[in-house]
Scaffold this motif. Structure first.
Motif, PDB file in Angstrom:
ATOM      1  N   MET A   1       0.861  -1.176   0.000  1.00 44.85           N
ATOM      2  CA  MET A   1       0.000   0.000   0.000  1.00 44.85           C
ATOM      3  C   MET A   1       0.903   1.233   0.000  1.00 44.85           C
ATOM      4  SD  MET A   1      -2.914   1.140   2.766  1.00 44.85           S
ATOM      5  CE  MET A   1      -3.933  -0.253   2.382  1.00 44.85           C
ATOM      6  N   ASP A   2       0.645   2.144  -0.933  1.00 47.40           N
ATOM      7  CA  ASP A   2       1.469   3.341  -0.982  1.00 47.40           C
ATOM      8  C   ASP A   2       1.081   4.322   0.131  1.00 47.40           C
ATOM      9  OD1 ASP A   2      -0.790   4.759  -1.816  1.00 47.40           O
ATOM     10  OD2 ASP A   2      -0.141   4.923  -3.893  1.00 47.40           O
ATOM     11  N   LYS A   3       1.959   5.300   0.342  1.00 49.88           N
ATOM     12  CA  LYS A   3       1.793   6.247   1.441  1.00 49.88           C
ATOM     13  C   LYS A   3       0.491   7.038   1.333  1.00 49.88           C
ATOM     14  CE  LYS A   3       4.145  10.236   3.344  1.00 49.88           C
ATOM     15  NZ  LYS A   3       5.341  11.066   3.281  1.00 49.88           N
ATOM     16  N   GLU A   4       0.125   7.466   0.147  1.00 50.07           N
ATOM     17  CA  GLU A   4      -1.114   8.240  -0.028  1.00 50.07           C
ATOM     18  C   GLU A   4      -2.346   7.424   0.332  1.00 50.07           C
ATOM     19  OE1 GLU A   4      -1.462  11.557  -0.581  1.00 50.07           O
ATOM     20  OE2 GLU A   4       0.727  11.487  -0.339  1.00 50.07           O
ATOM     21  N   ARG A   5      -2.359   6.171  -0.073  1.00 54.96           N
ATOM     22  CA  ARG A   5      -3.492   5.295   0.242  1.00 54.96           C
ATOM     23  C   ARG A   5      -3.558   5.040   1.749  1.00 54.96           C
ATOM     24  NH1 ARG A   5      -8.425   4.032  -0.881  1.00 54.96           N
ATOM     25  NH2 ARG A   5      -8.937   1.858  -0.573  1.00 54.96           N
ATOM     26  N   LEU A   6      -2.389   4.832   2.364  1.00 56.99           N
ATOM     27  CA  LEU A   6      -2.348   4.627   3.810  1.00 56.99           C
ATOM     28  C   LEU A   6      -2.869   5.867   4.540  1.00 56.99           C
ATOM     29  CD1 LEU A   6      -1.667   3.025   6.343  1.00 56.99           C
ATOM     30  CD2 LEU A   6       0.718   3.790   6.091  1.00 56.99           C
ATOM     31  N   LEU A   7      -2.454   7.048   4.105  1.00 59.10           N
ATOM     32  CA  LEU A   7      -2.936   8.290   4.723  1.00 59.10           C
ATOM     33  C   LEU A   7      -4.447   8.424   4.551  1.00 59.10           C
ATOM     34  CD1 LEU A   7      -0.084  10.788   3.816  1.00 59.10           C
ATOM     35  CD2 LEU A   7      -0.769  10.067   6.114  1.00 59.10           C
ATOM     36  N   PHE A   8      -4.953   8.056   3.388  1.00 58.02           N
ATOM     37  CA  PHE A   8      -6.399   8.095   3.149  1.00 58.02           C
ATOM     38  C   PHE A   8      -7.122   7.183   4.144  1.00 58.02           C
ATOM     39  CE2 PHE A   8     -10.185   6.240   1.214  1.00 58.02           C
ATOM     40  CZ  PHE A   8     -10.922   7.380   0.930  1.00 58.02           C
ATOM     41  N   GLU A  60       3.123  11.853  11.535  1.00 53.19           N
ATOM     42  CA  GLU A  60       4.442  11.222  11.387  1.00 53.19           C
ATOM     43  C   GLU A  60       4.695  10.780   9.950  1.00 53.19           C
ATOM     44  OE1 GLU A  60       4.765   8.105  14.320  1.00 53.19           O
ATOM     45  OE2 GLU A  60       4.581   9.544  15.968  1.00 53.19           O
ATOM     46  N   LEU A  61       3.625  10.463   9.236  1.00 51.12           N
ATOM     47  CA  LEU A  61       3.759  10.055   7.830  1.00 51.12           C
ATOM     48  C   LEU A  61       3.774  11.260   6.889  1.00 51.12           C
ATOM     49  CD1 LEU A  61       1.366   6.976   7.887  1.00 51.12           C
ATOM     50  CD2 LEU A  61       3.848   6.921   7.529  1.00 51.12           C
ATOM     51  N   VAL A 122       2.833   1.605  13.417  1.00 51.45           N
ATOM     52  CA  VAL A 122       1.489   1.842  12.872  1.00 51.45           C
ATOM     53  C   VAL A 122       0.630   0.597  13.062  1.00 51.45           C
ATOM     54  CG1 VAL A 122       0.140   2.381  10.797  1.00 51.45           C
ATOM     55  CG2 VAL A 122       2.319   3.549  11.206  1.00 51.45           C
ATOM     56  N   VAL A 123       1.184  -0.561  12.738  1.00 50.03           N
ATOM     57  CA  VAL A 123       0.459  -1.819  12.881  1.00 50.03           C
ATOM     58  C   VAL A 123       0.073  -2.053  14.342  1.00 50.03           C
ATOM     59  CG1 VAL A 123       0.603  -4.335  12.636  1.00 50.03           C
ATOM     60  CG2 VAL A 123       1.519  -2.848  10.834  1.00 50.03           C
TER      61      VAL A 123
END
Length: 149
Positions: A1-8, A60-61, A122-123
């Motif tokens: 999962m890319d950073k943008e998707r994770l932030l979403f 943090e991200l 995060v997990v």
């Protein structure tokens, strides 16, 4: 999962948890049973910890917690909490169980998607939130059983 998707995804949880804080706070103030009222207050407190932890992860991200969640989630949470309060404690507990089950499934899905591909911190925070949601659902379920006795 890319950073943008994770932030979403994290922002979705941020908004959902904000909603839960106001939902349970509203239920606490509208419930006449002192014990259940205090339990809703405690659950709202725990949900606020989820909000804070998720906001910290987002920052943090390199992201920002969604402003939309800050504005809309509290309104929705308070409104739904008041409406549910009118439906009786049994229906309120049943709806709360459904909401907690939705949160648990979404947490499980995200944990599965990022495990081994993301910072363990995060997990671990997501897993901790999942445990809390599971405990809330179990408490609501136990209260339903007690009401039926």
């Amino acid at each position: 999962m890319d950073k943008e998707r994770l932030l979403f995804k994290l922002n979705w949880f941020y908004s959902f948890e904000l909603n839960q804080v106001d939902l349970y706070t509203s239920q606490s103030s509208s419930t006449k049973d002192d014990y259940i009222s205090l339990a809703f207050e405690r659950i709202a407190y725990i949900e606020q910890q989820h909000v804070d932890n998720i906001a910290d992860n987002i920052k943090e991200l390199g992201g920002k917690p969604t402003m939309l969640g800050d504005m809309i989630a509290p309104i929705v949470g308070k409104t739904v909490g008041k409406i549910l309060g009118l439906s009786g404690i049994e229906n309120l507990l049943k709806i709360n169980i459904l909401l907690e089950q939705k949160a648990m499934q979404d947490y499980k899905d995200l944990i599965h998607a990022i495990r081994g591909r993301c910072d363990d911190k995060v997990v671990k925070i997501l897993q901790s939130n999942l445990i809390d949601e599971d405990l809330h659902a179990a408490w609501f379920h136990n209260q339903l059983l007690e009401l039926k006795e």
